[in-house]
Design an enzyme around this catalytic site. Structure first.
Site, PDB file in Angstrom:
ATOM      1  N   TRP A 155     -14.512   8.269 -37.151  1.00 46.85           N
ATOM      2  CA  TRP A 155     -14.039   9.346 -36.295  1.00 46.85           C
ATOM      3  C   TRP A 155     -14.501  10.709 -36.800  1.00 46.85           C
ATOM      4  O   TRP A 155     -14.287  11.066 -37.956  1.00 46.85           O
ATOM      5  CB  TRP A 155     -12.515   9.344 -36.220  1.00 46.85           C
ATOM      6  CG  TRP A 155     -11.951   8.076 -35.661  1.00 46.85           C
ATOM      7  CD1 TRP A 155     -12.120   7.581 -34.398  1.00 46.85           C
ATOM      8  CD2 TRP A 155     -11.137   7.132 -36.347  1.00 46.85           C
ATOM      9  NE1 TRP A 155     -11.457   6.402 -34.249  1.00 46.85           N
ATOM     10  CE2 TRP A 155     -10.841   6.089 -35.422  1.00 46.85           C
ATOM     11  CE3 TRP A 155     -10.605   7.068 -37.642  1.00 46.85           C
ATOM     12  CZ2 TRP A 155     -10.039   4.999 -35.770  1.00 46.85           C
ATOM     13  CZ3 TRP A 155      -9.835   5.989 -37.979  1.00 46.85           C
ATOM     14  CH2 TRP A 155      -9.549   4.965 -37.056  1.00 46.85           C
ATOM     15  N   CYS A 200      -2.026  -1.576   7.482  1.00 47.00           N
ATOM     16  CA  CYS A 200      -1.136  -0.411   7.481  1.00 47.00           C
ATOM     17  C   CYS A 200      -1.036   0.220   8.864  1.00 47.00           C
ATOM     18  O   CYS A 200       0.001   0.788   9.219  1.00 47.00           O
ATOM     19  CB  CYS A 200      -1.628   0.617   6.466  1.00 47.00           C
ATOM     20  SG  CYS A 200      -1.372   0.105   4.749  1.00 47.00           S
ATOM     21  N   CYS A 240      -5.611   1.335   6.173  1.00 46.65           N
ATOM     22  CA  CYS A 240      -6.394   0.123   6.443  1.00 46.65           C
ATOM     23  C   CYS A 240      -6.005  -0.450   7.798  1.00 46.65           C
ATOM     24  O   CYS A 240      -4.873  -0.291   8.262  1.00 46.65           O
ATOM     25  CB  CYS A 240      -6.198  -0.906   5.338  1.00 46.65           C
ATOM     26  SG  CYS A 240      -4.527  -1.589   5.234  1.00 46.65           S
ATOM     27  N   GLU A 253       1.200   3.746   2.022  1.00 42.29           N
ATOM     28  CA  GLU A 253       1.874   4.051   3.279  1.00 42.29           C
ATOM     29  C   GLU A 253       3.140   3.212   3.439  1.00 42.29           C
ATOM     30  O   GLU A 253       4.193   3.719   3.863  1.00 42.29           O
ATOM     31  CB  GLU A 253       0.938   3.766   4.472  1.00 42.29           C
ATOM     32  CG  GLU A 253      -0.359   4.540   4.440  1.00 42.29           C
ATOM     33  CD  GLU A 253      -1.496   3.763   3.811  1.00 42.29           C
ATOM     34  OE1 GLU A 253      -2.598   3.786   4.391  1.00 42.29           O
ATOM     35  OE2 GLU A 253      -1.281   3.135   2.745  1.00 42.29           O
ATOM     36  N   SER A 283     -29.073  -7.054 -27.632  1.00 44.79           N
ATOM     37  CA  SER A 283     -30.367  -7.719 -27.476  1.00 44.79           C
ATOM     38  C   SER A 283     -30.416  -9.035 -28.242  1.00 44.79           C
ATOM     39  O   SER A 283     -31.388  -9.783 -28.126  1.00 44.79           O
ATOM     40  CB  SER A 283     -31.497  -6.791 -27.965  1.00 44.79           C
ATOM     41  OG  SER A 283     -31.293  -6.444 -29.328  1.00 44.79           O
ATOM     42  N   HIS A 337       0.843  -1.185   0.000  1.00 47.22           N
ATOM     43  CA  HIS A 337       0.000   0.000   0.000  1.00 47.22           C
ATOM     44  C   HIS A 337       0.887   1.246   0.000  1.00 47.22           C
ATOM     45  O   HIS A 337       2.089   1.183   0.273  1.00 47.22           O
ATOM     46  CB  HIS A 337      -0.923  -0.017   1.206  1.00 47.22           C
ATOM     47  CG  HIS A 337      -2.003  -1.041   1.103  1.00 47.22           C
ATOM     48  ND1 HIS A 337      -3.034  -1.155   2.011  1.00 47.22           N
ATOM     49  CD2 HIS A 337      -2.246  -2.007   0.168  1.00 47.22           C
ATOM     50  CE1 HIS A 337      -3.840  -2.130   1.661  1.00 47.22           C
ATOM     51  NE2 HIS A 337      -3.377  -2.673   0.552  1.00 47.22           N
TER      52      HIS A 337
END
Length: 346
Positions: free
Chosen positions: A169, A83, A74, A46, A224, A44
């Site tokens: 485009w 963490c 966390c 941290e 569909s 993570h």
């Protein structure tokens, strides 16, 4: 915190099912190191920032330091350790975080845990920007639906009319390069069976400036018809055919929920014709709109956005946090859909 936000944005599109997060370590008024969450299963933000601080300033670099992080740390173990445990073990004396974790397993717990360990906690710094960074993650956590970005390119009169057999485009080459960067932000690209049949799109990441480690987004087709996607088209035949998923005769909500729960999709880019785009707006599934406006007038009967539309001024869709950017002769508008919505209240 703004430095942490800049680092966290490097992880956009790379971290699902985790959120992008940035972190910075400061001691005695000097920034020692920073880090960001690079992808699920890796450290993570941290942890990465604290490891970088030790590498650059020695093993005691965290003693008395302040850790700035865009998201509440966390507090439970997953594929990596909690963490909060690493912060307490490292000697950090203050933690500043921006957004509270919308994950109910973590949300609101870090402050109590860290404070009990004698670590000062400040929350809510640059909260709006930190919350914006994790919008897709937060939406999945809060309602089980991915963040839906609707993209279109249109003429000045709001049309995408073109002769049969002409290239697909309206926008210029620089705008199309920007679309590739937009694709790199998301986990999936969604289109319609009609677009798959008429345009034979690739819906892949390609071109310069793309980030290392970004996996090709899933390609999702809503149709569909059971035979809605040609067997000889790019979506069925190219090297990424195994990343194409066709949903025939399914409700939009059911497809969105399945993508979030079964495929860890947090963000979707919709590239389709006006019929599907209008339906997504009518039913309230769109969260964000990106429009490339080309300096052309096409006329004709093919609108960029169809659907039932609004019955009154009060019901028209409105955009917030609007940003404009110019790409050669084109103008890109990007904003958050607000106001009218027939799906879920936000």
């Amino acid at each position: 915190m703004r430095q942490a936000l800049a680092l966290g944005r490097r992880g956009i599109g790379l971290t699902s099912p985790n959120p992008p997060v940035g972190a910075v370590v400061v001691r005695d008024g000097a920034q020692l190191a920073g880090g960001w969450h690079r992808r699920a299963g890796m450290p993570h933000a941290e942890i990465e920032a604290m490891a970088a601080a030790r590498l650059g300033a020695g093993d005691d670099a965290l003693e008395g330091a302040t850790l700035y992080v865009t998201l509440e740390p966390c507090s439970t173990r997953g594929t990596t350790g909690a963490c909060t445990e690493a912060i307490m073990a490292g000697g950090v004396k203050r933690v500043v975080f921006g957004a509270t974790d919308p994950n109910p397993a973590h949300g609101g717990q870090a402050e109590e845990i860290l404070t009990a360990a004698g670590i000062a906690v400040t929350r809510g710094v640059e909260e709006a920007a930190c919350r914006a960074l994790i919008r897709p993650f937060a939406k999945v956590q809060e309602c089980g639906l991915p963040w839906v970005i609707v993209k279109t390119a249109m003429s000045l009169d709001g049309r995408i009319t073109r002769p049969a057999g002409e290239g697909s485009w309206l926008s210029g080459a620089t705008s199309r390069l920007d679309v590739q960067l937009l694709r790199s932000e998301v986990d999936a690209i969604l289109t319609s069976g009609q677009t798959a049949r008429q345009d034979n799109p690739r819906l892949t990441l390609r071109g310069p400036g793309l980030r290392d480690g970004k996996e090709q987004p899933l390609r999702v087709v809503l149709t569909s018809r059971e035979d809605g996607v040609p067997d000889d088209g790019h979506l069925r035949r190219d090297e990424f055919a195994n990343r194409t998923h066709v949903f025939a005769g399914r409700r939009i909500e059911a497809v969105l929920r399945e993508l979030a729960s079964e495929f860890a999709v947090q963000s979707i880019l919709v590239e389709a014709g006006g019929r599907l785009l209008g339906r997504l707006l009518d039913e309230g599934w769109a969260d964000e709109l990106v429009v490339y406006l080309a300096p052309l007038l096409t006329g004709g009967e093919v609108p960029a956005v169809g659907g039932e539309g609004a019955e009154s001024l009060a019901q028209r869709w409105r955009l917030g946090e609007v940003e404009f950017e110019r790409f050669d002769d084109d103008v890109r508008l990007r904003g958050i859909v607000s106001g009218r919505g027939g799906g879920l209240e936000r």
